[in-house]
Design a protein around this motif. Structure first.
Motif, mmCIF file in Angstrom:
data_model
loop_
_atom_site.group_PDB
_atom_site.id
_atom_site.type_symbol
_atom_site.label_atom_id
_atom_site.label_comp_id
_atom_site.label_asym_id
_atom_site.label_seq_id
_atom_site.Cartn_x
_atom_site.Cartn_y
_atom_site.Cartn_z
ATOM 1 N N THR A 157 10.558 3.923 0.546
ATOM 2 C CA THR A 157 11.297 4.829 -0.342
ATOM 3 C C THR A 157 11.735 6.109 0.368
ATOM 4 N N GLY A 158 11.338 6.271 1.628
ATOM 5 C CA GLY A 158 11.767 7.430 2.407
ATOM 6 C C GLY A 158 11.136 8.740 1.974
ATOM 7 N N VAL A 159 9.879 8.674 1.481
ATOM 8 C CA VAL A 159 9.172 9.895 1.062
ATOM 9 C C VAL A 159 7.805 9.928 1.737
ATOM 10 N N SER A 160 7.081 11.044 1.579
ATOM 11 C CA SER A 160 5.735 11.144 2.144
ATOM 12 C C SER A 160 4.751 10.343 1.279
ATOM 13 N N ILE A 161 3.575 10.066 1.841
ATOM 14 C CA ILE A 161 2.541 9.350 1.079
ATOM 15 C C ILE A 161 2.139 10.166 -0.145
ATOM 16 N N ASN A 162 2.025 11.498 0.018
ATOM 17 C CA ASN A 162 1.665 12.348 -1.127
ATOM 18 C C ASN A 162 2.701 12.257 -2.241
ATOM 19 N N THR A 163 3.986 12.194 -1.873
ATOM 20 C CA THR A 163 5.040 12.061 -2.887
ATOM 21 C C THR A 163 4.927 10.712 -3.588
ATOM 22 N N ALA A 164 4.662 9.649 -2.815
ATOM 23 C CA ALA A 164 4.494 8.315 -3.411
ATOM 24 C C ALA A 164 3.307 8.313 -4.371
ATOM 25 N N ASP A 219 0.860 -1.184 0.000
ATOM 26 C CA ASP A 219 0.000 0.000 0.000
ATOM 27 C C ASP A 219 0.899 1.238 0.000
ATOM 28 N N PHE A 220 0.303 2.416 -0.176
ATOM 29 C CA PHE A 220 1.108 3.628 -0.327
ATOM 30 C C PHE A 220 1.822 4.023 0.965
ATOM 31 N N LYS A 221 1.291 3.614 2.106
ATOM 32 C CA LYS A 221 1.968 3.881 3.374
ATOM 33 C C LYS A 221 3.295 3.109 3.412
ATOM 34 N N ASP A 222 3.244 1.827 3.000
ATOM 35 C CA ASP A 222 4.464 1.008 2.947
ATOM 36 C C ASP A 222 5.450 1.553 1.917
ATOM 37 N N ILE A 223 4.924 1.941 0.756
ATOM 38 C CA ILE A 223 5.788 2.470 -0.303
ATOM 39 C C ILE A 223 6.513 3.717 0.201
ATOM 40 N N ALA A 224 5.762 4.601 0.860
ATOM 41 C CA ALA A 224 6.361 5.830 1.395
ATOM 42 C C ALA A 224 7.483 5.490 2.380
ATOM 43 N N ALA A 225 7.223 4.529 3.265
ATOM 44 C CA ALA A 225 8.235 4.141 4.260
ATOM 45 C C ALA A 225 9.463 3.522 3.592
ATOM 46 N N GLY A 237 2.076 10.924 -5.920
ATOM 47 C CA GLY A 237 2.468 11.762 -7.058
ATOM 48 C C GLY A 237 3.342 10.996 -8.039
ATOM 49 N N ARG A 238 4.284 10.213 -7.504
ATOM 50 C CA ARG A 238 5.156 9.420 -8.388
ATOM 51 C C ARG A 238 4.355 8.385 -9.168
ATOM 52 N N MET A 239 3.358 7.800 -8.502
ATOM 53 C CA MET A 239 2.507 6.838 -9.197
ATOM 54 C C MET A 239 1.705 7.531 -10.298
ATOM 55 N N ARG A 240 1.205 8.713 -9.982
ATOM 56 C CA ARG A 240 0.427 9.458 -10.980
ATOM 57 C C ARG A 240 1.289 9.773 -12.199
ATOM 58 N N TYR A 241 2.518 10.261 -11.970
ATOM 59 C CA TYR A 241 3.405 10.558 -13.091
ATOM 60 C C TYR A 241 3.813 9.294 -13.833
ATOM 61 N N ALA A 242 3.950 8.188 -13.107
ATOM 62 C CA ALA A 242 4.294 6.915 -13.752
ATOM 63 C C ALA A 242 3.187 6.504 -14.720
ATOM 64 N N ILE A 243 1.918 6.651 -14.299
ATOM 65 C CA ILE A 243 0.790 6.291 -15.164
ATOM 66 C C ILE A 243 0.772 7.183 -16.403
ATOM 67 N N ILE A 244 0.986 8.483 -16.197
ATOM 68 C CA ILE A 244 1.029 9.415 -17.333
ATOM 69 C C ILE A 244 2.145 9.018 -18.300
ATOM 70 N N ASN A 245 3.333 8.713 -17.747
ATOM 71 C CA ASN A 245 4.470 8.328 -18.591
ATOM 72 C C ASN A 245 4.246 6.989 -19.279
ATOM 73 N N LEU A 246 3.611 6.043 -18.586
ATOM 74 C CA LEU A 246 3.334 4.739 -19.206
ATOM 75 C C LEU A 246 2.381 4.896 -20.394
ATOM 76 N N ARG A 247 1.370 5.748 -20.231
ATOM 77 C CA ARG A 247 0.443 5.998 -21.358
ATOM 78 C C ARG A 247 1.191 6.617 -22.541
ATOM 79 N N ARG A 248 2.058 7.590 -22.235
ATOM 80 C CA ARG A 248 2.821 8.246 -23.301
ATOM 81 C C ARG A 248 3.756 7.250 -23.983
ATOM 82 N N LEU A 249 4.476 6.464 -23.196
ATOM 83 C CA LEU A 249 5.401 5.478 -23.755
ATOM 84 C C LEU A 249 4.667 4.425 -24.580
#
Length: 196
Positions: free
Chosen positions: A165-172, A157-163, A174-186
């Motif tokens: 990767t050493g970032v906040s849940i919002n950053t995790a 879950d995003f709480k585990d991912i944040a822990a 955000g990274r997922m959101r950008y990953a989805i955008i980039n995957l669609r583009r790629l």
């Protein structure tokens, strides 16, 4: 939190979030999280599963709002609940589990049944799509790739991912959101059909 914001309608908060005010989204989340989470938990009856589906629901909400696809029709909570419901259905389909069927006269049981097994063609398409996604994930920037791998392959879950990767849940998120955008583009650039 700004007291003026709490007086805004859902649509005004969505517009504020689109304009860069993250507090607007936090207020939307706090406004409806009990209702959405309560519904999810009442169906899946498992805290970990409910947490995952809840997080995925609001990730889809964020992605849709940021992509400009969401239409303001004064039905925000109905839309969010529909996303949650669809994710619950997906969860049961993936796990090949049978959900509890509500005892309501207007409930259509056929919607919850898997009427036929996956045929050979569907299986090949699914395997090809999974292979395409793995290739595209390798093309992502490292921090986005790690979030995708932890979320979809590691089932974190995003709480585990944040822990991890050493970032906040919002950053995790955000990274997922950008990953989805980039995957669609790629996928588009590489003429691959995937559904995200």
């Amino acid at each position: 939190m700004d007291n003026k914001l709490s007086k805004l309608s859902d649509n005004e908060l969505i517009q504020g979030y689109r304009n860069g005010n993250s507090e607007c989204f936090e207020l939307l989340l706090s406004r409806y999280q009990t209702k959405v989470y309560g519904y999810i938990f009442s169906v899946v009856k498992d805290k970990e599963t409910a947490d995952d589906i809840f997080q995925d629901t609001f990730l889809k909400v964020i992605v849709t709002i940021n992509s400009g696809v969401y239409k303001d029709e004064n039905k925000f909570i109905h839309w969010v609940m529909r996303i949650a419901h669809n994710l619950i259905v997906d969860f049961y389909r993936r796990g090949n589990k049978m959900p509890i069927v509500p005892n309501k006269p207007d409930y259509d049981i056929v919607q919850t049944l898997k009427l036929q097994d996956e045929d050979a063609e569907q299986q090949i398409i699914r395997q090809q799509t999974a292979s395409n996604i793995r290739k595209l994930v390798k093309m992502l920037p490292p921090e986005q790739r790690r979030v995708v791998i932890l979320r979809h392959y590691g089932k974190c879950d995003f709480k585990d991912i944040a822990a991890r990767t050493g970032v906040s849940i919002n950053t995790a998120l955000g990274r997922m959101r950008y990953a989805i955008i980039n995957l669609r583009r790629l996928a588009k650039e590489n003429n691959m059909h995937i559904e995200l």
